[in-house]
Design an enzyme around this catalytic site. Structure first.
Site, short mmCIF file in Angstrom:
data_model
loop_
_atom_site.label_atom_id
_atom_site.label_comp_id
_atom_site.label_asym_id
_atom_site.label_seq_id
_atom_site.Cartn_x
_atom_site.Cartn_y
_atom_site.Cartn_z
N GLY A 1 2.69 6.50 6.55
CA GLY A 1 4.03 6.87 7.15
C GLY A 1 4.96 6.07 6.95
NE ARG B 1 -0.95 15.73 8.73
CZ ARG B 1 -0.31 15.93 9.74
NH1 ARG B 1 -0.77 16.25 11.10
NH2 ARG B 1 1.16 16.39 9.47
NE ARG C 1 4.65 11.19 1.82
CZ ARG C 1 3.92 10.64 2.84
NH1 ARG C 1 2.64 11.36 3.27
NH2 ARG C 1 3.96 9.50 3.44
CB ILE D 1 4.03 1.96 10.36
CG1 ILE D 1 4.90 1.74 11.52
CG2 ILE D 1 3.26 0.54 10.36
CD1 ILE D 1 4.08 1.62 12.81
CG HIS E 1 -1.56 -3.29 21.00
ND1 HIS E 1 -2.40 -2.16 21.53
CD2 HIS E 1 -0.68 -3.00 20.06
CE1 HIS E 1 -1.82 -1.05 21.02
NE2 HIS E 1 -0.64 -1.47 20.42
#
Length: 316
Positions: free
Chosen positions: A146, A169, A172, A148, A275
């Site tokens: 995506g 997913r 493309r 990121i 994180h």
């Protein structure tokens, strides 16, 4: 339009907020700043435990928009069962790409070049020489292509890689090359020297990195997780890193925060960061710009950005 808006930053610190709404500052404190039933636009506090962010949702009978300041929304979605139909959930696409991509490159380079070993040697006054793997000439697989994932590839370009493969997913085409579907992962994993996880956490990606996924990674490969901890089966990963067959750099873990006694802290070949992909100096200006834009769109009844889903019923 008069509406209550809950913000995780003091409203007087955000330049350009549109006039009209009643703005309230709430960053997860025990006491609410106003009646939650009057809130129409709710911005979820950033980097707070999931139960904190969803706590007011059952009381927000007038809410129309739930806006996260994170790229992932998995921590908020469980709370949407308490709201009515038509509530739009929006994420923070455009806020975290630069910071998360920066950290990804840092983790890759630190792991390959052995920077944690150098720091430990420095603490002991030891000169630790020797050859280390380089990123140049390597093959990188980005799982979760995506915004990121694309930002990570942008920053990989100068490193003279042999190949970048992309997985999402659905398949493309992009200007840089094809994006493969998840179904092709088994064929792509054995070719990758570095596997970067930047996929959202969904039912489909929970424990995506399991025993079979890890077994297909080549000997000596590096797994980098900047997605969500539960994308990886921690027990399966521990088995692989403790054998020394692969290494890992993890910005997210399962569980999180990682308990001090957890074996991941001491596992060989594992680099951990707490994180830290999103919370940097780049976050606040980008987050404020997103909120100002979204609130203007909301008040003008224009299409919102980054709508992930719209609730269909109160018991979603």
């Amino acid at each position: 339009m008069t509406a209550d808006v809950w913000l995780p930053f003091p409203p007087d610190e955000i330049e350009g907020l549109p006039k009209g709404p009643r703005y309230h500052f709430w960053d997860g404190a025990k006491e609410y700043p106003a009646d939650p039933a009057d809130c129409a636009f709710y911005v979820v506090p950033y980097m707070k435990p999931g139960d904190v962010g969803v706590r007011p949702l059952p009381l927000m009978s007038s809410v129309e928009v739930v806006q996260t300041l994170s790229a992932g929304v998995d921590h908020v979605q469980p709370g949407l069962r308490h709201v009515g139909p038509g509530v739009r959930l929006c994420n923070a696409r455009g806020v975290h790409e630069a910071s998360t991509a920066e950290l990804t490159i840092a983790l890759v380079l630190a792991s390959l070049r052995g920077l944690p070993d150098f720091v430990r040697a420095q603490d002991k006054g030891e000169w630790l020489g020797g050859f280390r793997p380089a990123l140049a000439g390597r093959s990188v697989l980005i799982v979760g292509y995506g915004a990121i994932g694309a930002a990570i590839e942008d920053r990989l370009v100068p490193f003279e890689l042999a190949r970048v493969a992309r997985v999402a997913r659905s398949a493309r085409a992009t200007a840089r090359g094809p994006v493969h579907p998840f179904a092709e992962l088994p064929a792509l994993l054995p070719e990758a020297d570095v596997v970067v996880l930047s996929t959202p956490l969904t039912e489909a990606t929970h424990h995506l990195v399991d025993v079979g996924f890890l077994a297909r990674m080549k000997d000596g490969a590096l797994l980098v997780n900047v997605a969500r901890g539960p994308v990886v089966d921690t027990s399966a990963l521990l088995t692989e890193v403790e054998s020394g067959r692969i290494t890992a750099a993890l910005d997210v873990t399962d569980p999180e925060p990682l308990p001090s006694e957890h074996p991941l802290w001491r596992a060989p070949g594992v680099l951990l960061s707490p994180h830290a992909g999103g919370p940097t100096s780049a976050f606040r200006p980008r987050a404020e710009r997103l909120l100002v834009d979204q609130l203007n769109r909301f008040l003008n009844r224009e299409e919102l950005r980054n709508v992930i889903l719209v609730t269909e019923a109160a018991d979603l």
